[in-house]
Scaffold this motif. Sequence first.
Motif, PDB file in Angstrom:
ATOM      1  N   SER A   1      55.812  52.435  37.789  1.00  0.00           N
ATOM      2  CA  SER A   1      56.345  53.777  37.975  1.00  0.00           C
ATOM      3  C   SER A   1      56.288  54.563  36.679  1.00  0.00           C
ATOM      4  O   SER A   1      56.555  54.029  35.603  1.00  0.00           O
ATOM      5  CB  SER A   1      57.794  53.699  38.447  1.00  0.00           C
ATOM      6  OG  SER A   1      58.420  54.964  38.370  1.00  0.00           O
ATOM      7  N   THR A   2      55.954  55.840  36.789  1.00  0.00           N
ATOM      8  CA  THR A   2      56.103  56.768  35.673  1.00  0.00           C
ATOM      9  C   THR A   2      57.194  57.788  35.976  1.00  0.00           C
ATOM     10  O   THR A   2      57.416  58.717  35.194  1.00  0.00           O
ATOM     11  CB  THR A   2      54.774  57.514  35.410  1.00  0.00           C
ATOM     12  OG1 THR A   2      54.439  58.295  36.571  1.00  0.00           O
ATOM     13  CG2 THR A   2      53.648  56.538  35.109  1.00  0.00           C
ATOM     14  N   ASP A   3      57.865  57.612  37.107  1.00  0.00           N
ATOM     15  CA  ASP A   3      58.847  58.586  37.578  1.00  0.00           C
ATOM     16  C   ASP A   3      59.924  58.829  36.528  1.00  0.00           C
ATOM     17  O   ASP A   3      60.550  57.908  36.023  1.00  0.00           O
ATOM     18  CB  ASP A   3      59.496  58.104  38.870  1.00  0.00           C
ATOM     19  CG  ASP A   3      58.487  57.922  39.984  1.00  0.00           C
ATOM     20  OD1 ASP A   3      57.640  58.809  40.139  1.00  0.00           O
ATOM     21  OD2 ASP A   3      58.543  56.897  40.682  1.00  0.00           O
ATOM     22  N   GLY A   4      60.158  60.075  36.217  1.00  0.00           N
ATOM     23  CA  GLY A   4      61.154  60.446  35.229  1.00  0.00           C
ATOM     24  C   GLY A   4      60.593  60.469  33.821  1.00  0.00           C
ATOM     25  O   GLY A   4      60.732  61.460  33.101  1.00  0.00           O
ATOM     26  N   TYR A   5      59.933  59.413  33.435  1.00  0.00           N
ATOM     27  CA  TYR A   5      59.377  59.331  32.082  1.00  0.00           C
ATOM     28  C   TYR A   5      58.240  60.333  31.884  1.00  0.00           C
ATOM     29  O   TYR A   5      58.029  60.816  30.769  1.00  0.00           O
ATOM     30  CB  TYR A   5      58.907  57.899  31.797  1.00  0.00           C
ATOM     31  CG  TYR A   5      60.054  56.917  31.805  1.00  0.00           C
ATOM     32  CD1 TYR A   5      60.855  56.735  30.676  1.00  0.00           C
ATOM     33  CD2 TYR A   5      60.380  56.201  32.961  1.00  0.00           C
ATOM     34  CE1 TYR A   5      61.937  55.867  30.693  1.00  0.00           C
ATOM     35  CE2 TYR A   5      61.458  55.332  32.985  1.00  0.00           C
ATOM     36  CZ  TYR A   5      62.234  55.164  31.855  1.00  0.00           C
ATOM     37  OH  TYR A   5      63.304  54.309  31.874  1.00  0.00           O
ATOM     38  N   SER A   6      57.532  60.634  32.950  1.00  0.00           N
ATOM     39  CA  SER A   6      56.454  61.629  32.853  1.00  0.00           C
ATOM     40  C   SER A   6      57.000  63.041  32.670  1.00  0.00           C
ATOM     41  O   SER A   6      56.256  63.961  32.319  1.00  0.00           O
ATOM     42  CB  SER A   6      55.564  61.564  34.096  1.00  0.00           C
ATOM     43  OG  SER A   6      56.318  61.849  35.268  1.00  0.00           O
ATOM     44  N   SER A   7      58.294  63.215  32.898  1.00  0.00           N
ATOM     45  CA  SER A   7      58.920  64.530  32.725  1.00  0.00           C
ATOM     46  C   SER A   7      59.502  64.717  31.328  1.00  0.00           C
ATOM     47  O   SER A   7      60.056  65.773  31.024  1.00  0.00           O
ATOM     48  CB  SER A   7      60.037  64.713  33.765  1.00  0.00           C
ATOM     49  OG  SER A   7      59.520  64.610  35.084  1.00  0.00           O
ATOM     50  N   ILE A   8      59.405  63.711  30.491  1.00  0.00           N
ATOM     51  CA  ILE A   8      59.906  63.784  29.112  1.00  0.00           C
ATOM     52  C   ILE A   8      58.805  64.331  28.211  1.00  0.00           C
ATOM     53  O   ILE A   8      57.646  63.918  28.298  1.00  0.00           O
ATOM     54  CB  ILE A   8      60.351  62.383  28.628  1.00  0.00           C
ATOM     55  CG1 ILE A   8      61.566  61.906  29.429  1.00  0.00           C
ATOM     56  CG2 ILE A   8      60.674  62.398  27.133  1.00  0.00           C
ATOM     57  CD1 ILE A   8      61.942  60.455  29.164  1.00  0.00           C
ATOM     58  N   THR A   9      59.174  65.249  27.323  1.00  0.00           N
ATOM     59  CA  THR A   9      58.186  65.811  26.390  1.00  0.00           C
ATOM     60  C   THR A   9      58.272  65.193  25.006  1.00  0.00           C
ATOM     61  O   THR A   9      57.296  65.200  24.257  1.00  0.00           O
ATOM     62  CB  THR A   9      58.362  67.330  26.262  1.00  0.00           C
ATOM     63  OG1 THR A   9      59.720  67.618  25.881  1.00  0.00           O
ATOM     64  CG2 THR A   9      58.056  68.032  27.574  1.00  0.00           C
ATOM     65  N   SER A  10      59.444  64.642  24.643  1.00  0.00           N
ATOM     66  CA  SER A  10      59.546  63.997  23.330  1.00  0.00           C
ATOM     67  C   SER A  10      60.694  63.006  23.278  1.00  0.00           C
ATOM     68  O   SER A  10      61.696  63.163  23.975  1.00  0.00           O
ATOM     69  CB  SER A  10      59.735  65.049  22.225  1.00  0.00           C
ATOM     70  OG  SER A  10      61.013  65.645  22.304  1.00  0.00           O
ATOM     71  N   VAL A  11      60.510  61.976  22.456  1.00  0.00           N
ATOM     72  CA  VAL A  11      61.578  61.049  22.091  1.00  0.00           C
ATOM     73  C   VAL A  11      61.572  60.996  20.572  1.00  0.00           C
ATOM     74  O   VAL A  11      60.579  60.575  19.960  1.00  0.00           O
ATOM     75  CB  VAL A  11      61.357  59.643  22.678  1.00  0.00           C
ATOM     76  CG1 VAL A  11      62.440  58.692  22.173  1.00  0.00           C
ATOM     77  CG2 VAL A  11      61.356  59.682  24.200  1.00  0.00           C
TER      78      VAL A  11
END
Length: 559
Positions: free
Chosen positions: A156-166
């Motif tokens: 799954s990439t769900d949720g993590y694909s919506s992050i722009t930076s860490v």
Amino acid sequence: MALAATASLVLSGCTSGGTESAPKEKTKGATSESEVLTAYNPQPASNLQQGGKMTLPIVEIPDQLNPLHGDGSLYTSKIAWFYQPQLSFNDPKGNITYNPDYLADVKQATVDGKTQITYDINPQAKWNDGQDIDWTAFRDTWNALNGKNKDYVVGSTDGYSSITSVAKGKDAKQAIVTFSGPFVYWKSLFSTLVNPHIAKADAFNKAYVSTPHAEWGAGPYTISKFDAKGGTVTYKPNPKWWGAKPHLDEFTFVQMEVSASLNAFKNGQIDAVQAANAEELNQVKSVAGTELRRGTTTSNNLLVFNSTSPQLKDPVVRKALMEGIDRSQLAKITFQGLGYTEPLPGSFSLFPFQKGYQDNFGKLVKFDTEAAKKELDAAGWKAGADGVRAKGGEKLELTFPTIGDSATVKARATAIAQMMKNIGVKLNIEARPSADFNKVFTKRAFDIFGMGFISSDPNGMLYICQMYCSDSTLNVSRSVPKSMDEEVKAVTNLPTLDEQIAAGNKVELKAMETYGIMPIHNGPTIWAVKKGLANYGAAQFYGNYGVIGAPELIGWEKK
């Protein structure tokens, strides 16, 4: 049923499904899907005795032991639960609390219209090999799971694909996560972390194959013995653990078939066993010192139609086969002799007891043998003298592997084979041991396959891409085209839950029109456990996929 700790869905073999009709004074739980109930003996640490052992059955010890990998199964997740970081826990309703042993504080803010989360990591938090657990673990987890680098095989990439930076915060023990806009489900992310040793894609994919790497873990327990060939995984308290003290001196998973696990429970060799039908319940309900725990199951059992199989490439054929299957008859077989009822399921995103549920599958497919025959005729598959349809000299003959030795699974498969025969399809049943589940799934060695997905939390629309994105390892049918990916992925980024539900139902209906997966039943969960076992049983979205509580809270009540 589907994936692991950061994903809502986890794969498992298609279970018998079912519940029991034991005397009311000996059991608690749901008798219909409208009764959303739990039974898991919740107890605080103060009520648990220090010491003791526990042994539980496990269907398989999978080759892939990385719970974030796309080939990871429910059993991968179970094994990881006790020795890998668990940063947050669900209650039965899916409400999330953070584990203070890992996270000192978590703050949410909106910055320039974007959701931003600040994680303050416990200063004591370390991996077993001595490395600090710091902001880079959040960065590496995001890099592995955001879908940008296709070399990482993830479920799954769900949720993590919506992050722009860490980014690093005020120091190495603070991680700041920023999303592309408002994000509803941020609490469901980063429930576990990627160890530095598997930050690169090659190691992420391969390092945990047949090797658990206890030294890369962190938690109240560590693995003391791992014997995949012998079918055992044993844990002991972790001497390097800084947090809440675990209660068991030793805990062991033992791989065994359903029949063996029932006998082992009766003989006192294991402390709990799942009973998926009346036959199994009857074997264990009268065992001395047994308590029956049942509740609403947050799982979908389904049939997968392999769209890459030569005979099943045509969606018209797949639809016809689905119309030839009487799901109500399969439900009767599954729940025979049990005090349980449910409507035929119609969604893989939401359960019938959840707000916004729609019977999307029921809008597309209804049992109709005559319609199925006509559609197969129109597709060029004509019945031969032996009753089996053929086209271009090739017979409509399909393989259907079954997993395990459950009598209910066998009966259901036999019924499906007869239904297929009624429309001119020859279905060859291939009985496989439970340990072969992951092999059948990952190699897609089937034409039709019964399997299931278990949901770890109620946020079904967050995980819609797991079910329907073309590159998802859980899109086993491969029927949903790549052209739908953008539409599917857009659901999760909508700003409100109501908008996501409305859009998600439309997307699911469109995806189901590719006729790759067919919901069969949800069913209840029932466990027979030794009295006194705490924080374990049938608990909806609780802990590890509704069964196991926080590792440090698993144990025995004080006498």
